[in-house]
Every structure is written in structure tokens, then in C-alpha cells.
Write a protein that holds these residues in place. Structure first.
Motif, mmCIF file in Angstrom:
data_model
loop_
_atom_site.group_PDB
_atom_site.id
_atom_site.type_symbol
_atom_site.label_atom_id
_atom_site.label_comp_id
_atom_site.label_asym_id
_atom_site.label_seq_id
_atom_site.Cartn_x
_atom_site.Cartn_y
_atom_site.Cartn_z
ATOM 1 N N TRP A 2 50.830 46.076 42.382
ATOM 2 C CA TRP A 2 50.121 46.752 41.312
ATOM 3 C C TRP A 2 50.060 48.254 41.540
ATOM 4 O O TRP A 2 50.193 48.741 42.644
ATOM 5 N N ASN A 3 49.826 48.951 40.475
ATOM 6 C CA ASN A 3 49.973 50.401 40.487
ATOM 7 C C ASN A 3 48.749 51.056 39.840
ATOM 8 O O ASN A 3 48.441 50.813 38.677
ATOM 9 N N TRP A 4 48.062 51.896 40.634
ATOM 10 C CA TRP A 4 46.891 52.605 40.112
ATOM 11 C C TRP A 4 47.261 53.533 38.950
ATOM 12 O O TRP A 4 46.421 53.845 38.105
ATOM 13 N N HIS A 6 49.040 52.923 36.398
ATOM 14 C CA HIS A 6 48.896 52.235 35.122
ATOM 15 C C HIS A 6 47.430 52.157 34.704
ATOM 16 O O HIS A 6 47.105 52.301 33.522
ATOM 17 N N TYR A 53 56.402 45.285 32.299
ATOM 18 C CA TYR A 53 55.854 44.059 32.881
ATOM 19 C C TYR A 53 56.754 42.894 32.467
ATOM 20 O O TYR A 53 56.456 42.169 31.509
ATOM 21 N N SER A 121 40.627 44.909 33.588
ATOM 22 C CA SER A 121 41.555 44.988 34.722
ATOM 23 C C SER A 121 42.060 43.626 35.196
ATOM 24 O O SER A 121 43.127 43.543 35.803
ATOM 25 N N ALA A 124 45.238 43.210 33.579
ATOM 26 C CA ALA A 124 46.177 44.190 34.130
ATOM 27 C C ALA A 124 46.670 43.769 35.513
ATOM 28 O O ALA A 124 47.862 43.885 35.819
ATOM 29 N N PHE A 125 45.778 43.253 36.352
ATOM 30 C CA PHE A 125 46.174 42.852 37.701
ATOM 31 C C PHE A 125 47.168 41.696 37.683
ATOM 32 O O PHE A 125 48.052 41.615 38.523
ATOM 33 N N PHE A 128 50.360 43.489 36.963
ATOM 34 C CA PHE A 128 50.798 44.284 38.109
ATOM 35 C C PHE A 128 51.347 43.398 39.224
ATOM 36 O O PHE A 128 52.327 43.745 39.883
ATOM 37 N N ASN A 129 50.688 42.262 39.447
ATOM 38 C CA ASN A 129 51.051 41.385 40.563
ATOM 39 C C ASN A 129 52.252 40.506 40.258
ATOM 40 O O ASN A 129 52.715 39.752 41.120
ATOM 41 N N GLN A 206 41.127 44.856 44.149
ATOM 42 C CA GLN A 206 41.192 44.111 42.897
ATOM 43 C C GLN A 206 39.963 43.217 42.729
ATOM 44 O O GLN A 206 39.369 43.162 41.647
#
Length: 265
Positions: A2-4, A6, A53, A121, A124-125, A128-129, A206
Motif C-alpha cells: 500500500w501507498n500513503w 494514494h 488497482y 481507508s 483503500a487498504f 493497496f494490498n 492499517q
């Protein structure tokens, strides 16, 4: 991984939407709230369609759609009610009081932007994952969808009942079961978002983000119910019908025998 960065994009979008709060600070927590969630959901969908994604599947797009539906329904309802209902505008003005200093508005603007990103989030996680859909995610989706429906029905029923009896709180239909069914629907919606992410969270960052955001929104809902009860007591406290209703109807969680969040005389 994951990327902060984003999350930073979603934060910037939320801040942009919440600029309306500088006109009237309550908009940070109402109109800006719903539209922020909707815009974040739309951004997730666009980024997924662009291939950022690649793991996004049907369940992900359903969650994006739920964010958009939730946000536009909530903020649209609040906008229409404020525009059309003079009594509501008066109540809103009394509840919020005078405007706050600019530096306080700035703090609220940033804090709310962080909160709204944190609330979304969990979805989002999963993106990201690189996690595909799971039973946990679908269960969360079902809970969130039920929460949206409950909120929408509760708001409609309240508007209809207040139109018939502007001198009394809503007490029929869903309001027979719980005094704040819309707040309960809100809690259910975010419970679903949280549940949908529980099987994919990685690392302390997370987990902390998702759990703290959930605790905060539940606290905000209970605090909102407490403030609503205080206003209702000031207006209807001498009304025997209201007192009988409030003393026997749970305030926010159906069937949980918590009837008041303020001290009663």
C-alpha cells in the motif's frame, strides 16, 4: 504494497470538497462529509478503471458505488432540507450558534479531511494490498447496504411525520423501535466498511487507522444523539407524550435498553 501517496490524493479531494465549511462551519460535518465520501469512492473507481488497482473486481466496484450513493444521498438530503425547510434552518442556526474563528475552521477542515479518508481507508487498504474479494468483504457490503437503506427510510419517515405533526418528534414506524434510526443506520454503514477490511489489514498502521476511524464515527453518532436529545428536552420536555415515548424507546441502538444519554431530572 500500500501507498500513503494514494491516501494523500483522497485527502486532497476531501479537503477540496470540505471548503464549503468555510462558508458555514457545520458544513464540514454535514454537506462536506457526504460529498467527501462520494468523491473518494468515485476516485477509487476511476483509479481502478485506469489500472492502478488491477485487483479490483465486482465487490470493490460495489463498495465504490455504495460510497457514492451514501454520500450523494446524505448531502443531497441535507441540502434540500435546509433550502426548503425554514423551521430546520432555524433549528440549525440555534444548534450551531455563532460562527467560529478562522483558525478553528482551519483545524476542523484538516481534521475532517483526515477522518473521512480514515473512514474509507478499509476499502483503500484492500486495493493497496492487492487483495481479491472475500466472504468477509461481501458480508461488510451487505451490512453497509442495509445501513444506507435504513438511513434513507428513516429520513423519509421523519420528514413525513414532521410534516403532519411539526410540534412533535417522529414516533411512528422505525421511530417506534429506536429514537435515532438514521444514526443507527450510519453506524451500520461504517460497521460494514470496517468488517469488509478485517481479513486484509496488514501492519499496525492499517489496523490503527481503520479501528480508530470506526471508534470515532461511533462516538460522533452517540454524541450527535446526545445533543439531539438535549435539544428535544428543551423543546418538548414538558410534553407528557414526548416524555413517555423517550422513557420507553432506546435512543440509538434498537432493543438495547439505553433510553437517555443526558441526566434526567
Amino acid at each position: 504494497m500500500w501507498n500513503w501517496t494514494h491516501l494523500g490524493i483522497f485527502f486532497a479531494l476531501s479537503l477540496l470538497v470540505c471548503l464549503c465549511g468555510f462558508k458555514k462551519y457545520v458544513y464540514f460535518m454535514s454537506i462536506g462529509y457526504g460529498f467527501s465520501v462520494a468523491v473518494i469512492g468515485a476516485a477509487m473507481a476511476v483509479m481502478s478503471l485506469l489500472g492502478i488497482y488491477p485487483n479490483a473486481g465486482l465487490a470493490h466496484y460495489v463498495q465504490f458505488a455504495l460510497f457514492i450513493i451514501y454520500g450523494f444521498r446524505l448531502s443531497g438530503f441535507l441540502l434540500i432540507r435546509e433550502i426548503k425547510n425554514a423551521a430546520y434552518r432555524k433549528t440549525l442556526a440555534e444548534a450551531t450558534g455563532s460562527e467560529v474563528p478562522v483558525f478553528v475552521k482551519f483545524f476542523m477542515w484538516v481534521f475532517m479531511g483526515i477522518l473521512y479518508v480514515s473512514q474509507t481507508s478499509g476499502v483503500a487498504f484492500r486495493l493497496f494490498n492487492g487483495e481479491a474479494a472475500s466472504l468477509c468483504q461481501w458480508i461488510g457490503i451487505a451490512i453497509s447496504a442495509f445501513g444506507i437503506g435504513l438511513e434513507a427510510v428513516a429520513d423519509q419517515q421523519k420528514s413525513q411525520q414532521k410534516a403532519k405533526r411539526p410540534d412533535m418528534v417522529a414516533t411512528e414506524q422505525l421511530y417506534k423501535i429506536v429514537r435515532c434510526p438514521n444514526y443507527f443506520g450510519e453506524i451500520l454503514f461504517w460497521t460494514g466498511v470496517t468488517v469488509s477490511a478485517l481479513d486484509i489489514l496488514q501492519g499496525a498502521g492499517q489496523w490503527i487507522t481503520v479501528i480508530i476511524a470506526y471508534i470515532l464515527i461511533v462516538f460522533i453518532m452517540f454524541n450527535g444523539a446526545q445533543r439531539l436529545e438535549k435539544r428535544q428536552m428543551a423543546r418538548y420536555g414538558n410534553n407528557a407524550e414526548y416524555k413517555a415515548y423517550a422513557d420507553k424507546t432506546p435512543i440509538i441502538i434498537p432493543f438495547l435498553p439505553v433510553y437517555h444519554l443526558n441526566k434526567q431530572n
